[in-house]
Write an enzyme that holds these catalytic residues in place. Structure first.
Site, PDB file in Angstrom:
ATOM      1  NE  ARG A 163     -10.377 -10.786  -1.246  1.00  0.00           N
ATOM      2  CZ  ARG A 163     -10.801  -9.978  -2.221  1.00  0.00           C
ATOM      3  NH1 ARG A 163     -11.090 -10.479  -3.416  1.00  0.00           N
ATOM      4  NH2 ARG A 163     -10.940  -8.685  -2.014  1.00  0.00           N
ATOM      5  CE  LYS A 171      -3.638  -2.026   2.958  1.00  0.00           C
ATOM      6  NZ  LYS A 171      -4.817  -1.946   2.101  1.00  0.00           N
TER       7      LYS A 171
END
Length: 512
Positions: free
Chosen positions: A368, A294
């Site tokens: 996830r 990020k």
């Protein structure tokens, strides 16, 4: 009864004009001159309240308020009178009282007031208990501050407010035993839920160096110790998770020196459980994005990526306190997603706990992966009748719904309708998104059973479809809380930072 922070929430039996408090507060729905209590106070104070309303263009709109200092005139018992606008009566729902109670408590502290008398709006006997509960929650949430690392004088200054009284209209009669019990139960419930939400906020707001996977596990164990006899907590280390085949979860945590922890909490009621429900929370205590790194600005707030775990762990405390007719399980797979020579890489193929192989095409789609193994564990080891997961999962959900609304996905109609009705009752903003099966094509991989992300468009839904792979036929609801888990803009009952979103709905769902 004390709310967190030492503020006692009481029932004031005196009338609005006679209540001997520092601040007397009431709400008006639109034009204040049409409110009977406002008119009584205005007349008693010689018309000065209506003069202030006119001079400040106060029209009883939501967010408006006026205050009058009574100068110790003796005409009313209160030193100050505060009128809070509530907007149109037809649009007013019970959860609005949270913000109103928070506004009043915050104003009282600004005034240096020690006591408040809040005239609860009369909206019918069937709504009274819910309004009292929401007022208790608003008091706890509105006076919350995360000031642990502040060193200035303001950080050390104690709040002045000591007593928050609620004035109910019993039509001139003394409260019955039943009414008193209902009031006390509503206060207890609201205080308990408010404390759980604030507990979740504390966990979220702490730096990632403090709230590690091990620290979250310790918090869950402390809750079990507090509720010994009804709550147990099992914590699995990396070795045990490896034996169970949780390779997706373990891969995410490989790049960190912080050891992963898999937490399983269980609440069992004294009587035979009606049903078995599991709440699963995403527990990534810091998310750098891994090798799909990020940018700094996007990483700055990634201590909040365990907000789902904070919500489900804190909820268990409230559930055990209030009691539930269900057997409740809380599950969260906790780790950090960092970069190192051990970290998982783009192009890796991971074998999940249920044997599904997953090609990694984005290491920043890590939540996830942890949830996939947590869902498989839940489905195979717990076998619940219903399961819900809560995760700061996708920026795509924030793009679709904004910062205040959670996205909800499920292919089980009855379950999701029940969940959404409870969320509506608690005032937590959620919106159902379609679990469009056609988008599953995006998750196809040429070398594995699936890949962990799809295309840019529909990203929140493909994340939901990924999780559905592991939920299989177990009734399941996915709640993407990426937006409302942490806020940069405030409302009276929600400060900047971690909000504790989803706790209220989880507790309401589990205890009714």
């Amino acid at each position: 009864m004390d709310a967190k922070g030492g503020i006692a929430l009481t029932h004031v039996t005196a009338s609005a004009t006679a209540a001997n408090v520092d601040v007397l507060a009431l709400t008006v729905f639109g034009d204040p001159s049409k409110d009977s209590i406002f008119k009584l106070l205005d007349t008693t104070l010689g018309g000065s309240l209506s003069d202030i309303a006119r001079s400040e263009s106060f029209e009883g709109k939501s967010g408006q308020s006026i205050t009058q200092y009574t100068n110790g005139s003796g005409k009313v018992g209160a030193k100050r009178v505060m009128i809070v606008g509530a907007g149109p009566r037809s649009e007013f729902t019970n959860p609005h009282i949270r913000d109103i109670a928070a506004v009043i408590a915050q104003a009282a502290n600004r005034f240096g007031a020690a006591s408040v008398g809040f005239v609860l709006p009369s909206l019918g006997a069937n709504r009274e208990a819910a309004l009292v509960q929401m007022a208790a929650e608003g008091l706890a949430l509105g006076t919350y501050r995360f000031a642990r690392y502040l060193t200035g004088d303001d950080a050390k200054k104690p709040t002045s407010l000591k007593t928050f009284g609620i004035i109910l209209d019993f039509k001139g009669k003394k409260a019955s035993v039943g009414q008193t019990r209902a009031f006390e139960a509503a206060v207890s419930r609201g205080t308990t839920i408010g404390a759980a939400i604030n507990h979740a906020r504390d966990l979220i707001n702490e730096p990632a160096a403090v709230i590690t996977p091990v620290a979250l596990a310790a918090d869950a164990q402390a809750i079990a110790k507090k509720h010994k006899g009804s709550v147990t907590t099992t914590v699995l280390d990396a070795k045990k998770c490896e034996e169970l085949g949780m390779n997706m979860f373990l891969a995410v945590g490989k790049g960190s020196d912080q050891e992963p922890r898999f937490i399983h909490m269980t609440y069992k009621p004294a009587k035979k459980a009606k049903n078995k429900i599991c709440f699963i929370g995403k527990g990534v205590t810091f998310d750098s994005g891994g090798y799909s790194l990020k940018p700094s600005q996007a990483m700055e707030d990634m201590k909040v990526d365990m907000s789902g775990a904070a919500a489900v762990i804190a909820s268990m405390d409230a559930i055990a306190t209030l009691g539930s007719p269900y057997e409740i399980h809380v599950v969260t797979a906790c780790c950090e997603n960092l970069v190192s020579g051990r970290a998982y890489k783009l192009g890796d193929v991971l074998t999940s706990m249920d044997g599904t192989t997953v090609e990694i095409n984005n290491t920043d789609a890590e939540g996830r992966l942890t949830l996939g193994d947590a869902i498989t564990y839940t489905r195979t080891k717990i076998a619940p009748d219903e399961m819900f997961d809560f995760a700061t999962l996708t920026g795509a959900c924030m793009v679709a719904l904004g910062p205040y609304t959670a996205g909800v996905m499920s292919d089980h109609e009855g379950l999701v309708r029940n969940w959404m009705s409870v969320a509506d009752r608690t005032g937590e903003d959620m919106w159902r998104l379609p679990l469009t099966s056609r988008l599953r094509e995006q998750l196809k991989s040429p070398i594995a059973d699936m890949r962990n992300t799809g295309d840019r468009f529909g990203g929140a839904i493909t994340a939901g479809l990924f999780l559905k792979t592991f939920a299989k036929d177990t009734p399941w609801v996915h709640v993407d809380i990426a937006g409302p888990a942490s806020l940069s803009t405030v409302r009276p009952s929600q400060p900047k930072g971690g909000t504790g979103f989803a706790v209220a709905t989880i507790v309401e769902y589990a205890t009714h």
